[in-house]
Design an enzyme around this catalytic site. Structure first.
Site, PDB file in Angstrom:
ATOM      1  N   CYS A 243       0.785  -1.244  -0.145  1.00 32.86           N
ATOM      2  CA  CYS A 243       0.101   0.028  -0.107  1.00 32.86           C
ATOM      3  C   CYS A 243       1.020   1.268  -0.133  1.00 32.86           C
ATOM      4  CB  CYS A 243      -1.005  -0.017   1.146  1.00 32.86           C
ATOM      5  SG  CYS A 243      -2.343  -1.133   1.242  1.00 32.86           S
ATOM      6  N   TYR A 287      -1.516   4.573   1.394  1.00 32.28           N
ATOM      7  CA  TYR A 287      -2.460   4.898   0.446  1.00 32.28           C
ATOM      8  C   TYR A 287      -2.278   6.235  -0.215  1.00 32.28           C
ATOM      9  CZ  TYR A 287      -5.486   0.446   0.639  1.00 32.28           C
ATOM     10  OH  TYR A 287      -5.832  -0.909   0.869  1.00 32.28           O
ATOM     11  N   HIS A 506      -6.675  -4.708  -5.724  1.00 35.81           N
ATOM     12  CA  HIS A 506      -4.991  -4.939  -5.597  1.00 35.81           C
ATOM     13  C   HIS A 506      -4.598  -5.403  -6.994  1.00 35.81           C
ATOM     14  CE1 HIS A 506      -4.833  -5.198  -1.067  1.00 35.81           C
ATOM     15  NE2 HIS A 506      -4.990  -4.178  -1.310  1.00 35.81           N
ATOM     16  N   HIS A 591      -2.991  -0.245  -6.435  1.00 39.66           N
ATOM     17  CA  HIS A 591      -4.301   0.211  -6.043  1.00 39.66           C
ATOM     18  C   HIS A 591      -5.099   1.031  -7.087  1.00 39.66           C
ATOM     19  CE1 HIS A 591      -2.415  -1.181  -2.346  1.00 39.66           C
ATOM     20  NE2 HIS A 591      -3.802  -1.419  -1.962  1.00 39.66           N
TER      21      HIS A 591
END
Length: 650
Positions: A243, A287, A506, A591
């Protein structure tokens, strides 16, 4: 007594709706080697306690080893499951391998449908592939997964099949062999020059853990030149890179920030095949997104998934000093969405584009767009709304024409999860930093999508792959298997041939130097049913003639240099006439975010026979510093294999 293992039953139960375990009645099997008592027929007996094992006494039979199943009739096969031995030993677990099928009975015309490397454990390995009619299936073990010896073993092998088969039309592109990986890759980057693909998951090959602090990342590299996949566990940077934010720096190195180990920065240098620890960020993040700037620095913002929630304002890594600096003038607040889970999700996965004079354009996922200045102490200025679009979390933004500041945005959902995605598409046009951008709605996609990925092709079209109609992490419910191709000339989408594997949360997709697209990943949730440790290669229709045969490709014979300053000219020769050119930047993705890719159309300033003079744009905000792929296209639109060049700031 036959042993039935609950995890194996669960894994079979999770097969895609288009896949079914094929009854093995009447099948026969042969192998190149066996140890008496461990015959090849054991892989078909339904007993997980019996195994096929190659000879080890009185001497070892050497690798490779092959086992061939005769199904006695033509079946529409679309997958194979391999169950390693279930006893205390791992001897013979298959590592590097290939799977081939044959339609006829002459055992001479084999087609490779999958290859790669399996992880060395006892779990059931499932390899899905594009449906192909066949009578024979052959699994060849090229290495032993743990390097323990020249053996191969298997407890059970099953073949998956579809009820029907329709031959894919080359006019809609062709999906090639499945690539098996020893990890579930949640992130990927194409490495300059070699075209190898760097992949990574988290501290475990099949699970992300979520807690952080492990200091370990499972990685792999796929080498298209050799068809091999190698695994590597990275510990020296003390960074669990799940991430993260990713950017390719001016040297083409893979620059990875935050994630599970939220403050960390790691750099992969492909020339040295080395991971390097860089200084920690000032703000811990996960993220977040990052982007390379026109001056070669790297900007990042957002990232409340890890390292605490809120106030994840901008900061910049300065390439000249290898240091991070806060940018107090770059607040994250203007780019927040109204996510139902609050700031934990609202500042995730920004759609960032490095632009002129050290600026950054933020196209989404918030409906409000913004300009950031990443020099000095930073600055922020509104850039207007993205038309009538809503917040579009887990959507995509792709700069398909950097010369004219054109960005395509597609899909996404108002909240990170558990709400319907949209099929919306807009073309944004940006100009001078700080000015209001224009956003024009274009024809919608045929499918609603979130958790999808988009790749700009050499000809300027954009391939949109995967996603699901209602985003739910670690779920394939509502997965969209049919990609769509956006044509800027018509502002419309057309469907292409479907993928064999759902690509949802993912997942990622990337353009390769040979003008094909690799689409992979999804899952990374431990024992869940949605782990996809694989990828597929897509050959767009531009690589085929109308009759489905492979098109003759132009060849770039030479380029006058390998490194150019912005504004420089290059001299390029080809083996035949070409009519158009483009530069596409090497890229990375995780992502549904890919801030590296962008395309620059090039027009020759001079032509002499098959020698062309091309000029690189003079602004490094358009031609971002770093590695690029140079493509030539002929009158039929067929692209060459690219040549790699590096663009540097003057």
């Amino acid at each position: 007594m036959r042993r039935i293992l609950a995890p194996i039953v669960a894994a079979y139960a999770s097969l895609a709706a288009t896949q079914a375990i094929t009854p093995r009645t009447g099948w026969t099997v042969t192998a190149d080697s066996l140890q008496p008592g461990n015959e090849a027929t054991n892989v078909l007996d339904g007993n997980t306690g019996s195994i096929w094992h190659t000879q080890y006494t009185p001497s070892n039979a050497v690798l490779p080893h092959a086992i061939t199943i005769d199904m006695k009739k033509i079946i529409n096969v679309n997958g194979l499951t391999y169950l390693p031995r279930q006893d205390a030993s791992r001897n013979g677990n298959i590592g590097q391998h290939k799977i081939e099928v044959e339609l006829s009975s002459d055992s001479s015309t084999w087609t490779t449908v999958a290859f790669g490397t399996y992880y060395d454990d006892t779990s059931l390995k499932t390899t899905p592939f594009t449906t192909t009619p066949a009578r024979y299936v052959r699994l060849t073990a090229q290495t032993e997964a743990g390097g323990r010896g020249p053996w191969t073993s298997a407890a059970e092998i099953n073949i998956l099949s579809a009820a029907s088969y329709t031959a894919p039309a080359a006019s809609k592109g062709v999906w090639g062999a499945t690539l098996d990986f020893p990890i579930v890759p949640a992130a990927a980057a194409v490495l300059q020059g070699s075209g190898k693909v760097l992949l990574w998951s988290s501290y475990k090959a099949y699970d992300f853990g979520g807690g952080g602090g492990s200091g370990t990342t499972e990685t792999a590299i796929y080498d298209p030149a050799t068809g091999t996949v190698s695994r590597r566990v990275v510990t020296n940077t003390q960074h669990d890179m799940f991430c993260p934010g990713i950017s390719l720096d001016v040297q083409g190195r893979v620059f990875v920030t935050g994630g599970n180990d939220a403050p960390k920065t790691s750099i992969y240098d492909s020339n040295a095949n080395t991971w390097i620890a860089a200084p920690n960020m000032k703000i811990a993040r996960g993220y977040q997104s990052s982007t390379t700037l026109s001056n070669g620095d790297i900007f990042t913002i957002g990232g409340s998934w890890s390292g605490g929630q809120g106030n994840k304002n901008g900061e910049v890594w300065k390439s000249a000093t290898n240091t991070w600096s806060l940018l107090p003038g770059c607040p994250v607040a203007p780019m927040l969405t109204a996510d139902a889970q609050g700031v934990y999700r609202a500042d995730n996965h920004g759609w960032l584009f490095g632009w002129k004079s050290g600026s950054v354009f933020q196209a989404g996922p918030s409906k409000a767009m913004n300009w950031y200045t990443a020099t000095g102490t930073g600055a922020q200025k509104p850039a207007g709304l993205r038309g009538n679009d809503a917040h579009a979390m887990n959507g995509n933004a792709i700069m398909f024409d950097a010369l004219n500041g054109k960005i395509l945005t597609v899909g996404g959902a108002p909240n990170y999860q558990d709400n319907d995605a949209t099929s919306n598409a807009h073309v944004i046009t940006i100009g001078s930093p700080g000015t209001v951008a224009s956003a024009t709605a274009v024809g919608s996609m045929a499918n609603r999508r979130a958790f999808h990925n988009s790749v700009v092709l050499p000809d300027g079209k954009v391939l949109v792959t995967g996603g699901e109609v209602r985003p739910v992490p670690f779920s394939d419910a509502g997965a969209v298997l049919t990609p769509e191709l956006f044509n800027p000339a018509t502002s419309s989408f057309t469907s292409v041939n479907p993928e064999a594997v759902p690509r949802t949360y993912h997942s990622w997709s990337l353009l390769l130097p040979d003008a094909t697209v690799i689409s992979g990943g999804g899952g990374l949730c431990g024992g869940c049913s949605t782990n996809h440790p694989n990828a597929q290669l897509f050959s767009p229709a531009y690589l085929f003639n109308a009759d489905g045969s492979k098109a003759a490709r132009p060849v770039i014979s030479s380029v006058s240099a390998t490194s150019f300053a912005v504004g420089a000219t290059m001299t390029v020769t080809t083996n035949s006439a070409v009519t158009s050119w483009s530069l596409v930047r090497y890229a990375s993705a995780t992502h549904s975010v890919n801030t590296d890719q962008r395309r620059i159309p090039l027009t020759p300033t001079a032509t002499s026979g098959n020698t062309y003079t091309l000029r690189i744009p003079s602004d490094s905000g358009i031609a971002l510093p770093g590695p690029w792929m140079l493509f030539a296209m002929n009158a039929q639109g067929v692209p060459s294999i690219s040549k790699t060049i590096s663009i540097r700031v003057s």
